[in-house]
Design a protein around this motif. Sequence first.
Motif, mmCIF file in Angstrom:
data_model
loop_
_atom_site.group_PDB
_atom_site.id
_atom_site.type_symbol
_atom_site.label_atom_id
_atom_site.label_comp_id
_atom_site.label_asym_id
_atom_site.label_seq_id
_atom_site.Cartn_x
_atom_site.Cartn_y
_atom_site.Cartn_z
ATOM 1 N N PRO A 3 -2.344 5.290 -7.874
ATOM 2 C CA PRO A 3 -1.202 4.953 -7.012
ATOM 3 C C PRO A 3 -0.813 3.481 -7.155
ATOM 4 C CG PRO A 3 -2.852 6.213 -5.801
ATOM 5 C CD PRO A 3 -3.480 5.844 -7.113
ATOM 6 N N ILE A 4 0.449 3.188 -6.917
ATOM 7 C CA ILE A 4 0.943 1.813 -7.000
ATOM 8 C C ILE A 4 0.600 1.117 -5.684
ATOM 9 C CG2 ILE A 4 2.928 0.347 -7.475
ATOM 10 C CD1 ILE A 4 2.181 2.347 -9.715
ATOM 11 N N GLU A 5 -0.416 0.260 -5.709
ATOM 12 C CA GLU A 5 -0.852 -0.400 -4.485
ATOM 13 C C GLU A 5 -1.541 -1.720 -4.816
ATOM 14 O OE1 GLU A 5 -3.356 2.611 -2.836
ATOM 15 O OE2 GLU A 5 -5.080 2.047 -4.057
ATOM 16 N N LEU B 265 0.870 -1.168 0.000
ATOM 17 C CA LEU B 265 0.000 0.000 0.000
ATOM 18 C C LEU B 265 0.908 1.218 0.000
ATOM 19 C CD1 LEU B 265 -2.670 -1.121 2.616
ATOM 20 C CD2 LEU B 265 -2.930 -0.993 0.144
ATOM 21 N N ILE B 266 1.114 1.780 -1.174
ATOM 22 C CA ILE B 266 2.058 2.875 -1.339
ATOM 23 C C ILE B 266 1.310 4.208 -1.292
ATOM 24 C CG2 ILE B 266 3.916 3.749 -2.796
ATOM 25 C CD1 ILE B 266 4.280 0.901 -1.736
ATOM 26 N N SER C 59 -0.918 -4.935 -15.176
ATOM 27 C CA SER C 59 0.105 -4.030 -14.670
ATOM 28 C C SER C 59 -0.416 -3.168 -13.525
ATOM 29 C CB SER C 59 0.609 -3.128 -15.796
ATOM 30 O OG SER C 59 1.560 -2.202 -15.296
ATOM 31 N N ALA C 60 0.440 -2.999 -12.503
ATOM 32 C CA ALA C 60 0.095 -2.134 -11.370
ATOM 33 C C ALA C 60 0.212 -0.660 -11.739
ATOM 34 C CB ALA C 60 1.004 -2.445 -10.179
ATOM 35 N N ALA D 34 11.782 -1.802 -7.403
ATOM 36 C CA ALA D 34 10.751 -1.863 -8.438
ATOM 37 C C ALA D 34 9.635 -0.862 -8.149
ATOM 38 C CB ALA D 34 10.189 -3.279 -8.543
ATOM 39 N N VAL D 35 9.201 -0.797 -6.901
ATOM 40 C CA VAL D 35 8.146 0.149 -6.523
ATOM 41 C C VAL D 35 8.615 1.585 -6.762
ATOM 42 C CG1 VAL D 35 6.811 1.077 -4.596
ATOM 43 C CG2 VAL D 35 7.046 -1.390 -4.870
ATOM 44 N N ALA D 36 9.871 1.865 -6.410
ATOM 45 C CA ALA D 36 10.413 3.213 -6.618
ATOM 46 C C ALA D 36 10.428 3.570 -8.102
ATOM 47 C CB ALA D 36 11.823 3.307 -6.035
#
Length: 318
Positions: free
Chosen positions: A258-260, A9-10, A283-284, A195-197
């Motif tokens: 958002p990436i979550e 949860l970003i 894809s996120a 990867a999240v960054a």
Amino acid sequence: MKKYILLGLILSLSAKAEKKTEPVVSHQNISVTSQEIRYSDNEPHYGAYISTSNCSFEILINDIPIIKHNDTSGSSLSGSYFPLNEWITKKGNQKIIIKMTPGFNQDKNILNTELSPNSEIQVKIVKSLKNKSGNSEEDEVRKYSTSKKKRINSNTFEDAFTFFADIPYHIETLENAEVLLTTDKDKLQAIEQEAVAKYNKVRDIYMKGSWSTLANIYYNREKRVAKQLFLLPDEIKNRWNEYVFRTNTDITFFDVKPIEDYKMTFYGDGKIVCLQKINNEKSALWGGFKRKGKDNVTTTYITLYLYRPKGTKELEVY
């Protein structure tokens, strides 16, 4: 290919869209890309015609997905064509992996728990070349069907076959990439954070960055694909024009979520990492846009494969 479910949860990156209009791509990028392509008389295009019946499925080439379909309505493919050159990196045998799981029961309106007797996948690999008249001629390379294959499990089936691709180029990107997949939990966590960054960085560019910054992120990928598809200068320009960006003059609404709620997935024999939404495995990096004159918002999933060149510390777009 192995998958690791990693919930995330970003925090949302709030940003306002720029109102200025920018060119779709700089002339410098187009000229450099086209100059680096070597054209030849042998420019084959490989593709796959895929037909399916009563199943969910995933089909990969060289451990990179061609198509993944979760059957929720009883739908199927009937000779649908999928180009393959983008995932063929050198002359030689190419590996196709077939994964089949139960399909949807339309009578009971539920997902079957087992594969049905008529669950089937058929694949026909073809090669297209232009003849002396400039017209494309298509030849069959390989046929495959699951119908005659023995099933060990009633709820899943996996198989593989190869075909030979005679292509004139050699893409060494993944040959010179590190293997990211590992059983070390600390290293996996570090890769996830990287990867999240990277996903958030790309999202931030889409939301408030410039088109030239986005083009720089994707430039090496577009250069690779241009070589694999033997693209002419106008075709290269058209690919850049297909990128949907908020400053495009025909876009009236643009948003990237958002990436979550994602999982981390590895492809390319562990050298490629991506983030996929848990609920649909797409894809996120996703969102929506609206074009001028249109009432509905179009949902878009932006594929973002990442790899790390040997001897470097940064993940890059593949």
